[in-house]
Design a protein around this motif. Structure first.
Motif, short mmCIF file in Angstrom:
data_model
loop_
_atom_site.label_atom_id
_atom_site.label_comp_id
_atom_site.label_asym_id
_atom_site.label_seq_id
_atom_site.Cartn_x
_atom_site.Cartn_y
_atom_site.Cartn_z
N LEU A 37 9.78 2.25 -6.93
CA LEU A 37 9.78 2.65 -8.33
C LEU A 37 9.90 4.17 -8.47
N ALA A 38 9.32 4.90 -7.52
CA ALA A 38 9.36 6.35 -7.58
C ALA A 38 10.78 6.90 -7.48
N ASP A 39 11.68 6.13 -6.87
CA ASP A 39 13.07 6.58 -6.73
C ASP A 39 13.89 6.32 -7.99
N VAL A 40 13.33 5.56 -8.94
CA VAL A 40 14.08 5.16 -10.14
C VAL A 40 13.55 5.83 -11.39
N PHE A 41 12.23 5.87 -11.52
CA PHE A 41 11.63 6.32 -12.77
C PHE A 41 11.16 7.77 -12.64
N ARG A 75 0.82 -1.21 0.00
CA ARG A 75 0.00 0.00 0.00
C ARG A 75 0.85 1.26 0.00
N ASP A 76 2.05 1.17 0.59
CA ASP A 76 2.95 2.33 0.65
C ASP A 76 3.81 2.46 -0.60
N GLU A 77 3.51 1.65 -1.61
CA GLU A 77 4.21 1.68 -2.90
C GLU A 77 5.66 1.22 -2.79
N LYS A 78 5.98 0.48 -1.73
CA LYS A 78 7.30 -0.13 -1.60
C LYS A 78 7.28 -1.51 -2.24
N ILE A 79 8.41 -1.90 -2.81
CA ILE A 79 8.49 -3.17 -3.52
C ILE A 79 8.60 -4.33 -2.54
N GLN A 80 7.66 -5.25 -2.60
CA GLN A 80 7.70 -6.47 -1.80
C GLN A 80 8.44 -7.59 -2.53
N CYS A 97 10.33 -8.38 -6.67
CA CYS A 97 10.48 -8.15 -8.11
C CYS A 97 11.35 -9.27 -8.66
N ASN A 98 11.10 -9.62 -9.91
CA ASN A 98 11.87 -10.71 -10.52
C ASN A 98 13.23 -10.17 -11.00
N GLU A 99 14.06 -11.06 -11.52
CA GLU A 99 15.41 -10.68 -11.92
C GLU A 99 15.39 -9.63 -13.03
N ASN A 100 14.44 -9.75 -13.93
CA ASN A 100 14.34 -8.76 -15.01
C ASN A 100 14.02 -7.38 -14.45
N GLY A 101 13.14 -7.35 -13.42
CA GLY A 101 12.79 -6.08 -12.80
C GLY A 101 13.94 -5.46 -12.04
N LYS A 102 14.76 -6.30 -11.39
CA LYS A 102 15.89 -5.79 -10.61
C LYS A 102 16.89 -5.03 -11.48
N LYS A 103 17.01 -5.44 -12.74
CA LYS A 103 17.98 -4.79 -13.62
C LYS A 103 17.67 -3.30 -13.81
N ARG A 104 16.40 -2.94 -13.62
CA ARG A 104 16.02 -1.54 -13.82
C ARG A 104 16.10 -0.72 -12.53
N LEU A 105 16.20 -1.36 -11.37
CA LEU A 105 16.02 -0.66 -10.10
C LEU A 105 17.28 -0.02 -9.54
N ASP A 106 18.45 -0.46 -9.98
CA ASP A 106 19.71 0.09 -9.48
C ASP A 106 19.78 0.01 -7.96
N GLY A 107 19.27 -1.11 -7.40
CA GLY A 107 19.38 -1.34 -5.96
C GLY A 107 18.37 -0.62 -5.10
N TRP A 131 8.80 4.21 -19.58
CA TRP A 131 9.47 4.22 -18.28
C TRP A 131 10.81 4.95 -18.46
N ILE A 132 10.97 6.10 -17.81
CA ILE A 132 12.15 6.94 -18.02
C ILE A 132 13.02 6.95 -16.77
N THR A 133 14.29 6.57 -16.93
CA THR A 133 15.27 6.66 -15.85
C THR A 133 16.32 7.71 -16.23
N GLN A 134 17.27 7.94 -15.34
CA GLN A 134 18.34 8.89 -15.62
C GLN A 134 19.16 8.46 -16.83
N ASP A 135 19.28 7.14 -17.01
CA ASP A 135 20.20 6.62 -18.03
C ASP A 135 19.54 6.24 -19.35
N ARG A 136 18.27 5.79 -19.27
CA ARG A 136 17.66 5.31 -20.51
C ARG A 136 16.14 5.35 -20.41
N THR A 137 15.50 5.10 -21.55
CA THR A 137 14.04 5.08 -21.63
C THR A 137 13.59 3.71 -22.11
#
Length: 606
Positions: A250-254, A229-234, A236-246, A278-284
C-alpha cells in the motif's frame, strides 16, 4: 479397513481355487469375494494387465492442471515422507473420483513406468479387484494383500487405499502400492495413509470455505487488504486490486500512507469506521475505513484493512433501504384528454434533466407521478430519495436533508448525500421553513459543505418538488424561499383534480376492482351502471385517494360479484368525508400510505 496380517500362501491357494474351479473359499474377505465374482462375470483377463481406458498425454497435462491445487498439496505431503516411500519400495497414486490416476509418486505402479500409469483408469471394470476399487465402493480405507488382487502379475506386492471425502462425497483416492516381497510395517504405513487422508480432507474443506469467502469478498463493494508484519499484501479482493496498479504494498500506491491506520492495527489497536482519504497519483478516494489486527495467540502477525468508498456506501444504503422508483408512467390509468396530455408531457420531461414542480390538490397522484418521471429518466438506476416536509421541528428536517453526527461521532448521511446521481423528491415542499429552503437551495447550487473543511462537494441531483398550494404566491409573500422556488421552477406541471377527469372515474374504479381481485385472490367484482353513475356524480374533494377508499369499502362489504348503487357509500357520510384526509396524514416518508388504508396496487393509477 485395518486388517490383520494374512498368510500369503493360503491367500494364493484361495485365489487359484477360484480361478481354476470358480469356488470362493469361506476365508476370503467377503468384499474381495464379491469383487472377484463381478470380475469373472465381466470376463476380465487376470494373468497380466489388460489394455485399459486412459487419457492422452495432452489430456493428462490438462487433467493435472484441473486438479493443480490438490496436486500441489499432495506434492508437499509426499516430500515430507519421501524417505519412507523409498526405503519400503512404495508407490503412491493420487486418483480422481472417476478412477483416473492424476499423478504417481515414487516407485512405478504395477512395475510400469511413471508416464504409463498417469492418466490410466483403475476402476474395477478396468483392472479388476484392487484396494482402490474396494475403497471406492465401500467408502472406507482398505488394505489388500497381493494374492487378493485380480491381476496375477500384481501379486508380488500389497496395496492400501483410502477415499478422500468432502461432505460425504468421494473426491479423490490415495493409494499406497508395494512392489517388494519384503515384510512391510503395515501399522506404520496405515497410520501414514490415514494421516494423509485426514490432512487432504481438511485441506479440501478449507479450499471450499476459502473459495466461498473469496466469492463473497469479491462481490462486496469494499476494498479488502490482508497485510503481514512487513506491511506486504498477502491477499486483496478484486475491488482492492483496482487501486493497486499491480503493486504489492500500500505504501507504494498511496501518497498519504502514513495517515492510513495500518500501523495502528499492526500495533494491536483496532480502528473502526474512520473517515480516511486515500490519495494516489491519479485520484483521491474518500472512504470509511476499518483496520483490524490479525493475532496468532497474543502476537499480532498482520492486519486486515476494509475500506469502502463513501459514494458507494451511500448508493448501497439507498438501494438497500428501497430508495428506488416503483411506479411507471404508463402503469397509470386514464382516457381523458387532460390525463393523456399530462402523461405525454411527463414522458417528455423525464428525458430532460431539469428540476420539476408538481402542483395539484391532495390525492391527485403527485407522488406517483414523481416516481414515474424518475423511472423514465436517465437516472432510473440511481436512488429516488423522498423527503416529506412536515410541520415538525426545523432542526429534525434539516438533519434529514443534511445528515447528522451520531453518538460515536460518526456521520449519518442526509438525504442530499443519498440522492447523489439520482432524484430528490420533496413532497409538500410548501411546509419547508424559509431559512432551511435558502440553505437547501445554496447546497443544490454551490455544493454541500464538507465537514471539517472549507470545501464544498458538488451535488449531482435532480429535484422534483410537489405542493398543494400556490408556491409563487407563498414566495412573493416571503413565506417560502425565493431561491428554492426559482430553482424548482424550471418546469411546472399542474395535476388536474378528479372532478376535471370525470370520464376517467369509471376507468379508475374498474381498474381498482380488478387489481384488488388479483391481490386478494378473490373473484372479480363489477359495478352496475347505476353504481358508476353514483361515482361519476361526485365531486371527489379527496380525488383518487378518496375514490379508492369508497371502492375498497364496497369491495369488501359486498358478498356477491355485483356492486349496486346502494352498496356505494359516498363521502356525504362524515366518516368517509375524513377518510382521505386521514390517509394523507398517515402517509409514510416514502410517499406511500400504510397498507391498511392504501393498498400496494393503488400506485397503478394516476
Amino acid at each position: 479397513m485395518i486388517r490383520e496380517k494374512r498368510n500369503k500362501e493360503k491367500l494364493t491357494a484361495y485365489y487359484n481355487k477360484f480361478m481354476d474351479e470358480g469356488v470362493v473359499d469361506p476365508n476370503v474377505h467377503p468384499w474381495v469375494a464379491e469383487s472377484w465374482q463381478r470380475c469373472q462375470n465381466l470376463h476380465l483377463p487376470h494373468e497380466t494387465m489388460p489394455k485399459v481406458n486412459r487419457l492422452t498425454r495432452e489430456q493428462v497435462i490438462e487433467h493435472q492442471k484441473a486438479h493443480a491445487q490438490i496436486v500441489e498439496y499432495v506434492d508437499g505431503l509426499y516430500e515430507q515422507n519421501k524417505q519412507h516411500f523409498n526405503s519400503h519400495n512404495l508407490s503412491m497414486l493420487l486418483i480422481d473420483d472417476q478412477g483416473y490416476v492424476i499423478k504417481n509418486y515414487a516407485m512405478p505402479f504395477f512395475q510400469r513406468v511413471i508416464d504409463d500409469i498417469q492418466g490410466m483408469r483403475v476402476l474395477e471394470s478396468d483392472i479388476g479387484t484392487s484396494s482402490i476399487s474396494i475403497a471406492r465402493e465401500h467408502n472406507v480405507p482398505f488394505l489388500m494383500f497381493g494374492p487378493e488382487m485380480w491381476i496375477r502379475e500384481s501379486h508380488n506386492g500389497d496395496a492400501c487405499s483410502a477415499p478422500i471425502c468432502v461432505q460425504g462425497k468421494i473426491r479423490y483416492i490415495l493409494s499406497f502400492c508395494s512392489v517388494d516381497q519384503r515384510e512391510l510395517p503395515y501399522d506404520l504405513l496405515l497410520s501414514l495413509l490415514l494421516t494423509m487422508k485426514y490432512s487432504v480432507e481438511k485441506y479440501l474443506e478449507m479450499l471450499v470455505y476459502w473459495n466461498v469467502q473469496k466469492m463473497i469478498l469479491n462481490e462486496l463493494p469494499v476494498s479488502v487488504y490482508w497485510l503481514n508484519r512487513d506491511e506486504k499484501i498477502q491477499y486483496c479482493n478484486e475491488n482492492g486490486k483496482k487501486r493497486l496498479d499491480g503493486k504489492n504494498a500500500l505504501a507504494d500506491v498511496f501518497l498519504n500512507y502514513e495517515h492510513i491506520p495500518v500501523r495502528q492495527a499492526l500495533a494491536g489497536k483496532p480502528v473502526y469506521r474512520r473517515e480516511v482519504t486515500w490519495i494516489t497519483q491519479d485520484r483521491t478516494y474518500e472512504d470509511v475505513t476499518t483496520a483490524l489486527p490479525v493475532k496468532v495467540g497474543k502476537n499480532v502477525e498482520g492486519a486486515v484493512i476494509l475500506s469502502m468508498s463513501i459514494e458507494d456506501l451511500k448508493t448501497t444504503i439507498a438501494h438497500a433501504t428501497g430508495y428506488s422508483s416503483r411506479y411507471s408512467l404508463y402503469s397509470m390509468v386514464g382516457e381523458t384528454t387532460e390525463f393523456l396530455a399530462l402523461q405525454h408531457k411527463a414522458t417528455r420531461i423525464a428525458r430532460a434533466d431539469s428540476n420539476i414542480l408538481l402542483q395539484g390538490e391532495p390525492g391527485t397522484g403527485k407522488q406517483r407521478l414523481a416516481h414515474g418521471i424518475h423511472q423514465a429518466s436517465a437516472r432510473a438506476a440511481a436512488p429516488l430519495i423522498v423527503v416529506k416536509c412536515t410541520d415538525g421541528s426545523p432542526k429534525a428536517m434539516e438533519e434529514e436533508f443534511f445528515g447528522r453526527v451520531d453518538g460515536d461521532n460518526l456521520p449519518a448521511a442526509g438525504k442530499l448525500e443519498l440522492a447523489m446521481g439520482g432524484t430528490l423528491f420533496i413532497d409538500e415542499v410548501e411546509k419547508l421553513p424559509v431559512e432551511l429552503g435558502d440553505k437547501l437551495a445554496d447546497a443544490l447550487k454551490n455544493g454541500l459543505p464538507v465537514r471539517g473543511s472549507g470545501e464544498r462537494k458538488k451535488l449531482n441531483i435532480r429535484v422534483i418538488a410537489a405542493c398543494d398550494s400556490n408556491l409563487k404566491r407563498l414566495a412573493d409573500k416571503g413565506l417560502f424561499s425565493r431561491q428554492l422556488f426559482e430553482m424548482v421552477l424550471d418546469t411546472v406541471m399542474r395535476i388536474p383534480p378528479l372532478r376535471e377527469r370525470v370520464k376517467d372515474i369509471s376507468v379508475l374504479a374498474n381498474h381498482i376492482l380488478a387489481e384488488m381481485s388479483a391481490q386478494y385472490n378473490m373473484p372479480q367484482k363489477h359495478l352496475t351502471p347505476e353504481a358508476l353513475k353514483v361515482l361519476t356524480g361526485c365531486s371527489w374533494p379527496g380525488n383518487i385517494k378518496q375514490l379508492q377508499g369508497v371502492i375498497e369499502r364496497a369491495f369488501f362489504h359486498v358478498p356477491g360479484s355485483i356492486i349496486e348503487a346502494d352498496d356505494v357509500k359516498m363521502p356525504v357520510d362524515k366518516t368517509m368525508e375524513k377518510s382521505w384526509k386521514m390517509t394523507r396524514m398517515l402517509s409514510s416518508p416514502y410517499g406511500n400510505p400504510p397498507a391498511a388504508t392504501f393498498p400496494s396496487w393503488l400506485p397503478c393509477w394516476m
